[in-house]
Design a protein around this motif. Structure first.
Motif, mmCIF file in Angstrom:
data_model
loop_
_atom_site.group_PDB
_atom_site.id
_atom_site.type_symbol
_atom_site.label_atom_id
_atom_site.label_comp_id
_atom_site.label_asym_id
_atom_site.label_seq_id
_atom_site.Cartn_x
_atom_site.Cartn_y
_atom_site.Cartn_z
ATOM 1 N N GLU A 159 -1.675 -1.890 -4.059
ATOM 2 C CA GLU A 159 -0.287 -1.492 -3.787
ATOM 3 C C GLU A 159 -0.003 -0.162 -4.462
ATOM 4 N N GLU A 163 4.414 5.444 -1.111
ATOM 5 C CA GLU A 163 4.812 4.896 0.190
ATOM 6 C C GLU A 163 5.304 5.988 1.136
ATOM 7 N N LEU A 180 0.329 -4.025 1.537
ATOM 8 C CA LEU A 180 -0.845 -3.598 0.763
ATOM 9 C C LEU A 180 -1.864 -2.876 1.638
#
Ligand SMILES: Cc1cc2nc3c(=O)[nH]c(=O)nc-3n(C[C@H](O)[C@H](O)[C@H](O)COP(=O)(O)O)c2cc1C
Length: 209
Positions: A159, A163, A180
Motif C-alpha cells: 500500500e 495514490e 493494494l
C-alpha cells in the motif's frame, strides 16, 4: 497428537499458507508469461464476492519501463522493479452494479432460487458500495497471493504508493479505490528473508460464544 497438529503435519497444501511470505527479494532475471499471469488472475476470481458481483479490476504493470516508473510511485520500493510484474488491484463498485444483470441471468439459468431482482440488489449494494467493493477486491487479492504459490511464484502486497501519482499514471478514475498493489515473481534464492513477524494468539483477538 491433537487433531489440528495431525492435520497440519499431513496436509501438504497448507504449506501454501504456512510458507507464504511478503517477498522482498525477487529474481530480477525471471519473467512471467502473460498467459500465466492471466491464468492466476482468473483463478483468483474464484474468490467469493457479494452477490457474486466481482467488483475487481487489475492492471498488470510488467514492462521494464513501466516497472521503473511504478517504483518511483511506490516510494522507490526496490521490489517493484525486481519483481516480474506488479498487479494493481482496483475496486470498482460501478462494475459490480453493471454486473448485476449478467449475474442474475447466470443464477437463474443454473436454477438458483432467486427472491431478489436487479433493483433490490442495486439498492442494497449502493448502500456502502465502496466498502463492499474494497472488501471483495481484497478477498480476490488474498486468493491471488495464495494461487501464485501453486505456480512457484511469490508475492508482496503493497500500500506504499502515492495514490495521486498512481491514478495519473494508470488513468484510474477517482470513484475507484485502489486497495493494494501485488508484486509477483520468483524468489531470489540467494537471499534469505528475516523470520516471519509475530502472529497473535486467538485469545488476543477472538472469542467463541
Ligand atoms: C495491504 C498491505 C499493504 C502492505 N504494504 C506494504 C508496503 O508498501 N511495503 C512493504 O514492504 N510491505 C507491505 N506490506 C507487507 C506487510 O508488512 C507484511 O505482510 C507483514 O509484515 C507480514 O509479513 P508476511 O507477509 O511476510 O507474513 C503490506 C501488506 C498488506 C496486507
Amino acid at each position: 497428537m491433537k487433531m489440528t497438529e495431525k492435520c497440519l503435519e499431513i496436509n501438504e497444501n497448507l504449506k501454501i499458507i504456512l510458507e507464504r511470505r511478503s517477498i522482498t527479494f525477487f529474481d530480477k532475471t525471471k519473467e512471467i508469461e502473460d498467459e500465466l499471469l492471466i491464468k492466476i488472475v482468473e483463478l483468483a476470481s474464484l474468490a467469493p464476492s457479494s452477490y457474486n458481483l466481482q467488483p475487481w479490476e487489475v492492471i498488470i504493470v510488467k514492462s521494464k519501463e513501466n516497472k521503473k516508473k511504478l517504483r518511483e510511485i511506490c516510494f522507490n520500493q526496490e521490489k517493484v522493479e525486481d519483481a516480474s510484474a506488479n498487479i494493481v488491484v482496483i475496486a470498482n463498485y460501478k462494475r459490480a452494479i453493471n454486473n448485476i444483470e449478467r449475474v442474475l441471468d447466470d443464477f437463474k439459468s443454473k436454477g438458483y432460487p432467486i427472491s431478489v431482482n436487479k433493483s433490490i440488489i442495486e439498492n442494497f449494494y449502493t448502500n456502502n458500495a465502496k466498502m463492499r467493493a474494497v472488501r471483495d477486491a481484497s478477498l480476490f487479492a488474498m486468493n491471488l497471493m495464495l494461487i501464485a504459490r501453486f505456480f512457484n511464484l511469490e508475492t508482496h502486497p503493497m500500500e506504499g504508493f502515492n495514490e495521486k501519482l498512481l491514478r495519473e499514471f494508470l488513468n484510474i478514475e477517482d470513484y475507484k479505490e485502489i486497495p493494494l498493489i501485488i508484486a509477483i515473481g520468483y524468489k531470489d534464492l540467494t537471499k534469505e528473508l528475516l523470520p516471519q513477524g509475530i502472529r497473535f494468539p486467538f485469545s488476543d483477538f477472538g472469542k467463541i460464544i
